[in-house]
Design an enzyme around this catalytic site. Structure first.
Site, PDB file in Angstrom:
ATOM      1  CG  ASN A 146       5.462 -34.146 -17.844  1.00  0.00           C
ATOM      2  OD1 ASN A 146       5.670 -34.946 -18.749  1.00  0.00           O
ATOM      3  ND2 ASN A 146       4.781 -34.456 -16.761  1.00  0.00           N
ATOM      4  CB  CYS A 149       2.349 -36.563 -18.509  1.00  0.00           C
ATOM      5  SG  CYS A 149       1.054 -37.277 -17.483  1.00  0.00           S
ATOM      6  CE  LYS A 189       9.863 -37.579 -16.828  1.00  0.00           C
ATOM      7  NZ  LYS A 189       9.323 -37.639 -15.463  1.00  0.00           N
ATOM      8  CG  ASN A 216       6.839 -39.388 -18.292  1.00  0.00           C
ATOM      9  OD1 ASN A 216       6.328 -40.353 -17.700  1.00  0.00           O
ATOM     10  ND2 ASN A 216       6.632 -38.151 -17.905  1.00  0.00           N
ATOM     11  N   GLY A 240       8.827 -49.816 -15.009  1.00  0.00           N
ATOM     12  CA  GLY A 240       9.426 -50.733 -14.036  1.00  0.00           C
ATOM     13  C   GLY A 240      10.842 -51.053 -14.486  1.00  0.00           C
ATOM     14  N   GLY A 268      13.075 -46.787 -15.345  1.00  0.00           N
ATOM     15  CA  GLY A 268      13.601 -48.136 -15.164  1.00  0.00           C
ATOM     16  C   GLY A 268      14.796 -48.267 -14.245  1.00  0.00           C
TER      17      GLY A 268
END
Ligand code: FMN
Length: 402
Positions: A146, A149, A189, A216, A240, A268
């Protein structure tokens, strides 16, 4: 049901719908709910060695689903919602987390699903390698690092997540350390807050990444004007369905530049059609978080059904066929220039002479002439008149027949 299975770096997924690392996968019980809903795979909540990141989840998880006016609208679920909020990483210490992960992996095996482990260290390359090894030792077939974040960027001294992802060297150093420590494939990611996603993907690949997750979330800021304050006290992660075109840009550009680099899409995706949009842009599997958090786990089943219905209707032999299909058809600006010209055309059976097309024609092409509106020679086929015409009387003709 169509065969929705797909290979991702030699790991087979029964379908491309993946639960993203998040509260959806916060512990073994939550991961089981994803598996029961039929996902092809899930990314476990990110394991960390940072107490501060664990505490974020325990004490600072705050989310608001905002409507198109950036306001909370209780009980209403606008399709183009903004998910503004913050949380942290997995709450458990590594040894406790391994118990959750093993339980989820056993459940996944029973249901032909795949658990992907996720890690984020704040202790430098050796820390990333140590967390990855813990995950591999749980019998997990894939790891996601990750580097995206958003929250550590708002925390003092937390060098993990996006803070690593934005550093010129740190992601490659962490990736190289992990590649030396584990033998399973590693996905990185990435944060969308870098200038050149293709270059970033290329660099982590050279450092040993087998695949990338794009992307992310961003850091955002929203304002409550009545109280003259930011919502949720300050900066927070934001995403979103509205963000999808930006995510698809990252996915498609990276796929075109490196077609053999497996990509998992994220950021998304709202429904089954959008799973397909991500795949046609170049993603082999697609992660979902916010939309499912809003609608509940059974929504995964509906999303998979939507993908299945499309694949059946189109009679694809394999879902593999659609990966990158649209990205490869994208023309460059120079190629678009060479297409035959397009032009607006008015259907006078529908036109009511309101004149909106002329009023909004910034190239002064559509004008009134002898009591009716006519399209002139300066029309470039931009399409605005066709969009604003209340009678749908204007269409754009010419160009390339698709
Ligand atoms: C509440 C919440 C918690 C999240 N936790 C993690 C996490 O622990 N690890 C991670 O890699 N991504 C995490 N994410 C990011 C998601 O995995 C996903 O990349 C992001 O939400 C964009 O996808 P979406 O548009 O489907 O929500 C989190 C997102 C949200 C909203």
């Amino acid at each position: 049901m169509a065969d929705l299975s797909i290979e991702f770096y030699a790991v087979r997924f029964k379908n491309p719908v993946i639960a993203a690392s998040s509260e959806l996968t916060l512990n073994a019980a939550n991961m089981r709910r994803c598996i029961d809903a039929g996902v092809g795979g899930l990314v476990a909540k990110t394991l960390t060695d940072s107490e501060a990141m664990r505490n974020q989840t325990r004490k600072n998880s705050k989310w608001r689903f905002l409507n198109e006016k950036h306001r909370v609208s209780p009980g209403k679920l606008p399709r183009e919602f903004f998910f503004y909020g913050r949380s942290g990483l997995a709450e458990e210490e590594p040894a406790e987390w391994a118990v959750e992960l093993k339980e989820a992996a056993a459940c996944a095996e029973e249901h032909d699903a795949v658990v992907i482990g996720s890690a984020a260290s704040s202790s430098g390359p050796a820390g990333w390698a140590e967390l990855a090894k813990i995950i591999e030792d749980c019998g997990i077939p894939l790891i996601e690092l990750n580097f995206g974040c958003p929250h550590p960027s708002q925390m003092v001294g937390e060098k993990t997540g996006m803070v690593v992802g934005q550093d010129p060297e740190a992601p490659c150093e962490a990736m190289a350390a992990v590649a030396g420590a584990v033998s399973i494939p590693v996905i990185t990611k990435l944060t969308p807050q870098v200038t050149d996603m293709v270059e970033m993907s290329r660099r982590v690949r050279e450092a040993g990444a087998s695949a990338v997750t794009l992307t992310n979330r961003f850091v955002g800021f929203t304002v409550d004007i009545e109280n003259e304050r930011p919502q949720l006290y300050g900066w927070a992660g934001v995403g979103g369905p509205w963000i999808k075109p930006l995510s698809l840009r990252s996915v498609s550009k990276t796929h075109v530049a490196m077609p053999d680099l497996p990509i998992t899409g994220s950021n998304g995706c709202y429904d089954g059609n959008e799973i397909l949009e991500f795949m046609m842009s170049g993603a082999r599997i697609v992660q979902m978080c916010s939309a499912v958090m809003l609608k509940g786990y059974p929504y995964f089943t509906e999303v998979i059904r939507q993908v299945d219905a499309f694949v059946e209707r189109k009679e694809y032999q394999s879902i593999d066929q659609i990966v990158g299909i649209a990205a490869r058809k994208a023309l460059t600006y120079d190629e678009i220039m060479a297409l035959p010209p397009e032009k607006a055309e008015i259907d006078y059976d529908l036109c009511v002479d309101c004149g909106i097309c002329a009023e909004r024609c910034y190239y002064h092409s559509t004008r009134e002439s002898d009591g009716r509106y006519e399209v002139g020679d300066t029309c470039r086929g931009c399409g605005l008149c066709s969009t604003v015409c209340p009678e749908a009387a204007v269409s754009i003709v010419g160009g390339r027949v698709l």
